[in-house]
Write a protein that holds these residues in place. Sequence first.
Motif, PDB file in Angstrom:
ATOM      1  N   LEU A   1       0.834  -1.201   0.000  1.00 14.51           N
ATOM      2  CA  LEU A   1       0.000   0.000   0.000  1.00 14.51           C
ATOM      3  C   LEU A   1       0.867   1.248   0.000  1.00 14.51           C
ATOM      4  O   LEU A   1       1.921   1.280   0.634  1.00 14.51           O
ATOM      5  CB  LEU A   1      -0.899   0.013   1.241  1.00 14.51           C
ATOM      6  CG  LEU A   1      -1.807  -1.196   1.429  1.00 14.51           C
ATOM      7  CD1 LEU A   1      -2.443  -1.144   2.807  1.00 14.51           C
ATOM      8  CD2 LEU A   1      -2.870  -1.242   0.344  1.00 14.51           C
ATOM      9  N   ARG A   2       0.374   2.285  -0.687  1.00 11.15           N
ATOM     10  CA  ARG A   2       1.051   3.576  -0.660  1.00 11.15           C
ATOM     11  C   ARG A   2       0.045   4.643  -1.063  1.00 11.15           C
ATOM     12  O   ARG A   2      -0.860   4.386  -1.844  1.00 11.15           O
ATOM     13  CB  ARG A   2       2.235   3.586  -1.620  1.00 11.15           C
ATOM     14  CG  ARG A   2       3.102   4.825  -1.439  1.00 11.15           C
ATOM     15  CD  ARG A   2       4.481   4.628  -1.987  1.00 11.15           C
ATOM     16  NE  ARG A   2       5.273   5.818  -1.692  1.00 11.15           N
ATOM     17  CZ  ARG A   2       6.476   6.037  -2.141  1.00 11.15           C
ATOM     18  NH1 ARG A   2       7.078   5.136  -2.899  1.00 11.15           N
ATOM     19  NH2 ARG A   2       7.121   7.138  -1.828  1.00 11.15           N
ATOM     20  N   THR A   3       0.188   5.840  -0.509  1.00 11.49           N
ATOM     21  CA  THR A   3      -0.716   6.924  -0.883  1.00 11.49           C
ATOM     22  C   THR A   3      -0.298   7.507  -2.223  1.00 11.49           C
ATOM     23  O   THR A   3       0.869   7.448  -2.627  1.00 11.49           O
ATOM     24  CB  THR A   3      -0.730   8.029   0.195  1.00 11.49           C
ATOM     25  OG1 THR A   3       0.607   8.375   0.539  1.00 11.49           O
ATOM     26  CG2 THR A   3      -1.486   7.573   1.429  1.00 11.49           C
ATOM     27  N   HIS A   4      -1.306   8.092  -2.899  1.00 17.71           N
ATOM     28  CA  HIS A   4      -1.101   8.631  -4.234  1.00 17.71           C
ATOM     29  C   HIS A   4      -1.845   9.957  -4.317  1.00 17.71           C
ATOM     30  O   HIS A   4      -3.040  10.018  -4.051  1.00 17.71           O
ATOM     31  CB  HIS A   4      -1.650   7.634  -5.268  1.00 17.71           C
ATOM     32  CG  HIS A   4      -1.219   7.894  -6.652  1.00 17.71           C
ATOM     33  ND1 HIS A   4      -1.987   8.606  -7.536  1.00 17.71           N
ATOM     34  CD2 HIS A   4      -0.093   7.554  -7.316  1.00 17.71           C
ATOM     35  CE1 HIS A   4      -1.359   8.671  -8.691  1.00 17.71           C
ATOM     36  NE2 HIS A   4      -0.201   8.043  -8.585  1.00 17.71           N
ATOM     37  N   ALA A   5      -1.125  11.027  -4.663  1.00 17.39           N
ATOM     38  CA  ALA A   5      -1.746  12.348  -4.766  1.00 17.39           C
ATOM     39  C   ALA A   5      -1.119  13.133  -5.912  1.00 17.39           C
ATOM     40  O   ALA A   5       0.094  13.092  -6.108  1.00 17.39           O
ATOM     41  CB  ALA A   5      -1.572  13.124  -3.461  1.00 17.39           C
TER      42      ALA A   5
END
Length: 94
Positions: free
Chosen positions: A76-80
Amino acid sequence: MGMSRNITAIRLSAGGTRHEHITAVRWQVAGTYQTGDSTTADMVHWIEAGGSAYVSNGHRTVSVGVVEPNIGAKYLRTHADGVWTDNLLALPRF
């Protein structure tokens, strides 16, 4: 699939410091008091099945995505704004 899950804390494997070392996440269903813990593998499966997850720091909400490395397990990793970010690593540990 249910409501979106706000990830509020992470667990890292012993000695781990990177996204690949997150072994579990703690979450709350948006707009409710429902909470839970999921292994990273379970959360990856949930997102891939159509669920959504995010991290909120009170000022901004950032989506959580699934990274598929060439070698090793999905994580999992955040994406923006079109780039992968480190919002998950800034969360409290449990």
